[in-house]
Scaffold this active site. Structure first.
Site, PDB file in Angstrom:
ATOM      1  N   SER A  37       1.016  -1.455  -0.251  1.00 32.12           N
ATOM      2  CA  SER A  37       0.310   0.197   0.231  1.00 32.12           C
ATOM      3  C   SER A  37       0.933   1.435   0.066  1.00 32.12           C
ATOM      4  CB  SER A  37      -0.911   0.289   1.508  1.00 32.12           C
ATOM      5  OG  SER A  37      -1.674   0.641   1.793  1.00 32.12           O
ATOM      6  N   TYR A  57      -0.443   4.542   0.874  1.00 35.15           N
ATOM      7  CA  TYR A  57      -1.143   5.322   1.698  1.00 35.15           C
ATOM      8  C   TYR A  57       0.445   4.423   2.824  1.00 35.15           C
ATOM      9  CZ  TYR A  57      -3.179   8.390   4.673  1.00 35.15           C
ATOM     10  OH  TYR A  57      -4.445   9.723   5.630  1.00 35.15           O
ATOM     11  N   ASP A  70       1.719  -0.459  -5.244  1.00 37.88           N
ATOM     12  CA  ASP A  70       0.353   0.582  -5.864  1.00 37.88           C
ATOM     13  C   ASP A  70       1.220   1.580  -6.834  1.00 37.88           C
ATOM     14  OD1 ASP A  70      -0.992   3.421  -5.483  1.00 37.88           O
ATOM     15  OD2 ASP A  70      -0.803   3.493  -3.949  1.00 37.88           O
ATOM     16  N   CYS A 112      -4.305  10.710  -1.659  1.00 36.21           N
ATOM     17  CA  CYS A 112      -5.082   9.809  -1.386  1.00 36.21           C
ATOM     18  C   CYS A 112      -6.807   9.526  -1.816  1.00 36.21           C
ATOM     19  CB  CYS A 112      -5.082   9.419  -0.230  1.00 36.21           C
ATOM     20  SG  CYS A 112      -6.177   8.125   0.819  1.00 36.21           S
ATOM     21  N   ASN A 140     -11.422  -1.454  -3.154  1.00 36.84           N
ATOM     22  CA  ASN A 140     -10.269  -1.563  -1.691  1.00 36.84           C
ATOM     23  C   ASN A 140     -11.532  -1.465  -0.974  1.00 36.84           C
ATOM     24  OD1 ASN A 140      -9.208  -0.096  -0.015  1.00 36.84           O
ATOM     25  ND2 ASN A 140      -9.069   1.633  -0.690  1.00 36.84           N
ATOM     26  N   THR A 146      -5.815  -1.620   2.254  1.00 40.10           N
ATOM     27  CA  THR A 146      -4.945  -0.747   1.785  1.00 40.10           C
ATOM     28  C   THR A 146      -4.316  -0.376   3.433  1.00 40.10           C
ATOM     29  OG1 THR A 146      -6.671   1.091   2.264  1.00 40.10           O
ATOM     30  CG2 THR A 146      -5.867   1.040   0.568  1.00 40.10           C
TER      31      THR A 146
END
Length: 396
Positions: free
Chosen positions: A83, A85, A145, A182, A286, A316
């Site tokens: 991920s 984030y 990602d 995001c 997601n 995520t």
């Protein structure tokens, strides 16, 4: 006379396609008598496509470092989601607004893929000295990602090359302007659809040039929540149009629409409308940590998503939230009860019914493997004879 080094096994099974059942094979990285699943020699991209075809849906827990990915592998999940984030928080301690560079997350993904291969070896040894049996774990393919590509098509070219050569199975690219943010942070804007298609084409071209035509390309649109885009349409209409335009290019293997809440109706409408035009379309979803699923009276299940065509599902920041919860629980206990807080953690780790592989950091990180293989390769001070005989009730 056969030496220890000569007794190290050579691989004898390298299947071209995944086997229906786990088949074991020797490897020169383990002494004779120890084996790993023969799928070790199947490329992750090939494995990921096989799973997409054979599973009703594929779930990949979200992680941000090698240790998290190893835990995913230990508990039997068939994919890992790396991920962005989570990486921003874990790597830089900041939010998801394009603040790390492409090579930084590519290196994190490379180290994770490598760590999973090493973890398979260490688990395949167990701990002979303690009577712990080997575990034959499959290596889950890693999906990464790729944000909005970190620049123009040539940044996409470089990033895709870094990921493909790292052994990553798939990556997703989104259609936001740079710097992106995001999908659950306000103020998103979209690049023209044709620019996004050009980036997707570059992803596919790089993977093909590297001999990985099985590398999975995932196209993400943030059209549903975007406040600015070249088209007049907004909301779900824009998201559906973008998804169809990307599929019309023939490039994406999966499309992903980022939804702002856990509401069921937009998800079902999106899948239905896209499949009216592209009946064979497959989606990614997601199952976001940004949503309060525990307050949703009828949350979408993974199985329901699979029935709608969502073949790859991920959370995520699942690993990030679990790590934050676990460490905060420990720190709060130690702030109140000092050393007793840590003793309480150990009691939970070593409860008879628990299966916490990290409770012995030595076993989890492969100390028995290093002694065993180190001895076979004549490594200095490596071998079971160098293991201190300490009471099991005293040390992990």
């Amino acid at each position: 006379m056969t030496t220890l080094l000569e007794s190290v096994a050579r691989p004898s099974a390298r299947p071209d396609v995944p086997a229906a059942t786990t088949r074991l094979a020797p490897t020169p990285l383990l002494p004779a008598g120890f084996e790993v699943p023969a799928s070790r020699w199947i490329h992750p991209a090939t494995r990921f496509r096989e799973l997409l075809e054979t599973e009703p849906y594929l779930f990949g827990p979200g992680v941000y470092d090698p240790m998290g990915a190893q835990l995913v592998m230990y508990h039997g999940f068939k994919a890992v989601y790396f991920s962005g984030y989570s990486f921003a928080i874990g790597h830089l301690g900041t939010t998801d607004m394009d603040l790390y560079s492409g090579p930084e997350i590519a290196d994190g993904a490379r180290r994770t893929v490598s760590a999973l291969r090493k973890f398979q070896l260490t688990m395949a040894v167990g701990d002979p000295a303690k009577g712990l049996a080997p575990r034959h774990l499959e290596i889950p393919p890693v999906v990464v990602d790729m944000d909005a590509g970190y620049g123009n098509i040539f940044n996409v070219q470089r990033q895709t090359e870094l990921l493909v050569t790292a052994g990553v199975a798939a990556a997703h690219l989104e259609d936001q302007v740079l710097p992106k943010r995001c999908g659950h942070i306000g103020g998103k804007a979209l690049v023209p659809a044709q620019e996004m298609v050009g980036k997707l084409r570059m992803m596919r071209a790089v993977a093909d040039d590297l001999g990985r035509d099985d590398f999975t390309v995932i196209a993400r649109t943030d059209g549903l929540s975007a406040i600015d885009a070249p088209e007049p349409a907004r909301g779900l209409e824009l998201a559906i149009d973008r998804a169809c335009r990307y599929l019309d290019s023939g490039i994406p293997d999966l499309v992903w629409c980022e939804f702002p809440t856990s509401d069921r109706e937009p998800v079902e409408t999106f899948a239905d409308q896209v499949r009216r035009r592209f009946p064979d379309a497959r989606f990614a979803f997601n199952w976001s940590s940004s949503f309060k699923w525990y307050l949703d009276p009828d949350p979408l299940t993974f199985a329901q998503l699979g029935d709608l065509g969502f073949k790859f599902i991920f959370i995520t920041l699942g690993g990030q939230h679990a790590a934050g919860h676990g460490l905060s629980t420990l720190l709060a206990a130690m702030a109140e009860r000092e050393e007793q807080g840590y003793i309480e953690l150990q009691r939970r780790e070593f409860e008879p019914e628990s299966d916490i592989p990290t409770r012995s950091h030595h076993e989890f990180s492969g100390v028995p493997y290093h002694h065993l293989v180190g001895k076979a390769y004549d490594g200095a001070r490596l071998g079971t004879e160098f293991v201190e005989e300490l009471p099991e009730e005293k040390v992990v």
